[in-house]
Each structure stands twice: as C-alpha cells, then as structure tokens.
Design a protein around this motif. Structure first.
Motif, mmCIF file in Angstrom:
data_model
loop_
_atom_site.group_PDB
_atom_site.id
_atom_site.type_symbol
_atom_site.label_atom_id
_atom_site.label_comp_id
_atom_site.label_asym_id
_atom_site.label_seq_id
_atom_site.Cartn_x
_atom_site.Cartn_y
_atom_site.Cartn_z
ATOM 1 N N LEU A 69 -35.873 56.838 -7.357
ATOM 2 C CA LEU A 69 -35.340 57.978 -6.605
ATOM 3 C C LEU A 69 -34.488 58.883 -7.484
ATOM 4 O O LEU A 69 -34.518 60.106 -7.334
ATOM 5 C CB LEU A 69 -34.511 57.492 -5.413
ATOM 6 C CG LEU A 69 -35.275 56.903 -4.230
ATOM 7 C CD1 LEU A 69 -34.321 56.232 -3.257
ATOM 8 C CD2 LEU A 69 -36.102 57.978 -3.535
ATOM 9 N N ARG A 124 -36.126 50.818 -6.587
ATOM 10 C CA ARG A 124 -36.236 51.994 -5.724
ATOM 11 C C ARG A 124 -35.213 53.055 -6.103
ATOM 12 O O ARG A 124 -35.549 54.230 -6.262
ATOM 13 C CB ARG A 124 -36.028 51.592 -4.261
ATOM 14 C CG ARG A 124 -35.996 52.791 -3.305
ATOM 15 C CD ARG A 124 -35.247 52.507 -2.026
ATOM 16 N NE ARG A 124 -33.879 52.086 -2.288
ATOM 17 C CZ ARG A 124 -33.174 51.301 -1.472
ATOM 18 N NH1 ARG A 124 -33.695 50.857 -0.348
ATOM 19 N NH2 ARG A 124 -31.934 50.976 -1.770
ATOM 20 N N ASP A 125 -33.952 52.651 -6.283
ATOM 21 C CA ASP A 125 -32.893 53.608 -6.599
ATOM 22 C C ASP A 125 -33.126 54.297 -7.940
ATOM 23 O O ASP A 125 -32.876 55.490 -8.080
ATOM 24 C CB ASP A 125 -31.528 52.918 -6.586
ATOM 25 C CG ASP A 125 -31.113 52.468 -5.191
ATOM 26 O OD1 ASP A 125 -31.741 52.906 -4.196
ATOM 27 O OD2 ASP A 125 -30.165 51.662 -5.099
ATOM 28 N N GLY A 133 -42.826 60.936 -4.958
ATOM 29 C CA GLY A 133 -42.537 60.123 -3.789
ATOM 30 C C GLY A 133 -42.174 58.698 -4.155
ATOM 31 O O GLY A 133 -42.695 58.146 -5.130
ATOM 32 N N VAL A 134 -41.281 58.122 -3.362
ATOM 33 C CA VAL A 134 -40.862 56.731 -3.563
ATOM 34 C C VAL A 134 -40.855 56.045 -2.194
ATOM 35 O O VAL A 134 -40.134 56.456 -1.293
ATOM 36 C CB VAL A 134 -39.457 56.640 -4.206
ATOM 37 C CG1 VAL A 134 -39.023 55.183 -4.353
ATOM 38 C CG2 VAL A 134 -39.425 57.360 -5.552
ATOM 39 N N ARG A 187 -40.035 62.872 -2.109
ATOM 40 C CA ARG A 187 -39.770 62.398 -0.764
ATOM 41 C C ARG A 187 -39.512 60.907 -0.845
ATOM 42 O O ARG A 187 -39.763 60.307 -1.876
ATOM 43 C CB ARG A 187 -40.929 62.718 0.181
ATOM 44 C CG ARG A 187 -42.198 61.982 -0.168
ATOM 45 C CD ARG A 187 -43.436 62.760 0.191
ATOM 46 N NE ARG A 187 -44.633 61.969 -0.011
ATOM 47 C CZ ARG A 187 -45.158 61.678 -1.182
ATOM 48 N NH1 ARG A 187 -44.568 62.071 -2.303
ATOM 49 N NH2 ARG A 187 -46.265 60.966 -1.278
ATOM 50 N N ARG A 188 -39.026 60.354 0.259
ATOM 51 C CA ARG A 188 -38.766 58.910 0.292
ATOM 52 C C ARG A 188 -39.064 58.370 1.678
ATOM 53 O O ARG A 188 -38.993 59.082 2.660
ATOM 54 C CB ARG A 188 -37.328 58.618 -0.112
ATOM 55 C CG ARG A 188 -36.323 59.136 0.906
ATOM 56 C CD ARG A 188 -34.891 58.952 0.491
ATOM 57 N NE ARG A 188 -34.534 57.545 0.433
ATOM 58 C CZ ARG A 188 -33.393 57.091 -0.041
ATOM 59 N NH1 ARG A 188 -32.499 57.917 -0.494
ATOM 60 N NH2 ARG A 188 -33.146 55.811 -0.051
ATOM 61 N N TRP A 189 -39.415 57.100 1.720
ATOM 62 C CA TRP A 189 -39.628 56.407 2.988
ATOM 63 C C TRP A 189 -39.413 54.933 2.795
ATOM 64 O O TRP A 189 -39.253 54.453 1.703
ATOM 65 C CB TRP A 189 -41.018 56.694 3.559
ATOM 66 C CG TRP A 189 -42.149 56.202 2.706
ATOM 67 C CD1 TRP A 189 -42.807 55.010 2.833
ATOM 68 C CD2 TRP A 189 -42.771 56.903 1.629
ATOM 69 N NE1 TRP A 189 -43.796 54.931 1.877
ATOM 70 C CE2 TRP A 189 -43.798 56.068 1.123
ATOM 71 C CE3 TRP A 189 -42.583 58.128 1.018
ATOM 72 C CZ2 TRP A 189 -44.611 56.426 0.045
ATOM 73 C CZ3 TRP A 189 -43.380 58.486 -0.041
ATOM 74 C CH2 TRP A 189 -44.378 57.646 -0.521
#
Length: 186
Positions: free
Chosen positions: A160, A156-157, A166-167, A184-186
C-alpha cells in the motif's frame, strides 16, 4: 535496529520510514543510484501449486531482460491449464520494491499469477469469492503472494505504501494481491 517488542505494524513503519519517500521514485532510479546497479534487480519465487522455484535478475539499470521476462511469464503461467500469458514488468518492480522495503530475504510464495479467461470463469462459478469478472490476472497485471517470515499485514502495508496499484488483503487465504491497475485497496 528496530526494537522487537514493537507491534508488527510499528516495526514495519519504523524500518521503512526512510524508504517511503524513495519508494515514490521509479524503480530504475533506485537501481541507477545504487552502487550495485550493474548487478541488476532480482526476484526469487516458490510456486505453491507447481512447486517450482525461480531466482533471476529481471532488470539491469532501466532495461528489463527479455530472457528473464520470458522465464517469468512461463513460471507465472495459469497453473490449471498451462497457458502462458504476458506479465506486466511493472508488477515485478512492485514486488522488488516491496521486498526491499521489508528487508525480506525469503522467496515470494506465489499462489496465482496469470489466469486465462476460462480458468477465471471456472473459479468465479465455484463461488470461492475474490475472483473478479474482469480480473487483472487475465491481463498478466496481477499476482497473489505471501512472504515467509513476514506477517501478512506488513506485506499489505508495504504494498500500500508504494501507491503503485491495487492491493487486496486475504488473511483467511493467507495471501496479498498486488496489481498494476489503479490505486485501490480491499
């Protein structure tokens, strides 16, 4: 070499600090500047639902390889219906760059690539969560993956850090969503 006693997040940043600035460049700029540019950029996958494997060069220099893109489209088809969509080649650039940032050697495990609208609707009705009404999976602009041997948070990092789309982080389901939509991230 990064000391193994550092927490995973610190190991990731220690390994990738020199690559973060380079990651902001287009992927073909990395390839053109590297001594192996002629060899091209490759990806390797294992599909968790179909049990198929794929390993190919998808781009050489600044040129995507049409035959490889066709094979990727087929491989990342809707595994529920068999419908083949057209995947965004920039998604492959993201995956390639993430794998390079992490120094990963294992193939990506693919959980979901293209999804036809009917499949997306059925999954939304099941109520499992995480299925958007206007999912970028239906446009071939999203993929759900994990990398064996790489902690999910590190994957994930790394995604990002690219600021390329988007991630989504789904630790309970053990995957990371990447897409070529807005950042964006969630």
């Amino acid at each position: 070499m990064t000391p193994p006693h550092l927490p995973a997040r610190r190991r990731f940043f220690a390994r990738s600090s020199g690559l973060i600035a380079a990651a902001a460049l287009p992927a073909w700029a990395h390839a053109s500047a590297s001594p192996n540019a002629a060899a091209g950029r490759s990806l390797e996958f294992f599909h968790t639902h179909t049990h198929e494997r794929l390993n190919l060069v998808y781009a050489v220099g600044d040129q995507f390889q049409p035959d490889s893109l066709g094979r990727l489209n087929r491989f990342l088809r809707d595994h529920y219906t068999g419908e083949v969509g057209s995947m965004d080649p920039l998604l492959f650039e993201q995956l390639h760059r993430v794998r390079a940032l992490l120094g990963a050697r294992m193939p990506y495990d693919v959980i979901s690539g293209y999804r036809c609208p009917d499949t997306n609707g059925r999954l939304r009705q099941k109520g499992g969560g995480g299925v958007a009404k206007k999912s970028l999976h239906m446009e071939g602009r999203a993929i759900d993956v994990r990398l064996p041997g790489v902690p999910l948070a590190e994957l994930r990092d790394a995604a990002l850090s690219l600021q390329a789309g988007g991630v989504g982080f789904y630790p309970d389901s053990q995957f990371v969503h990447l897409d070529t939509g807005r950042v964006r991230r969630w």
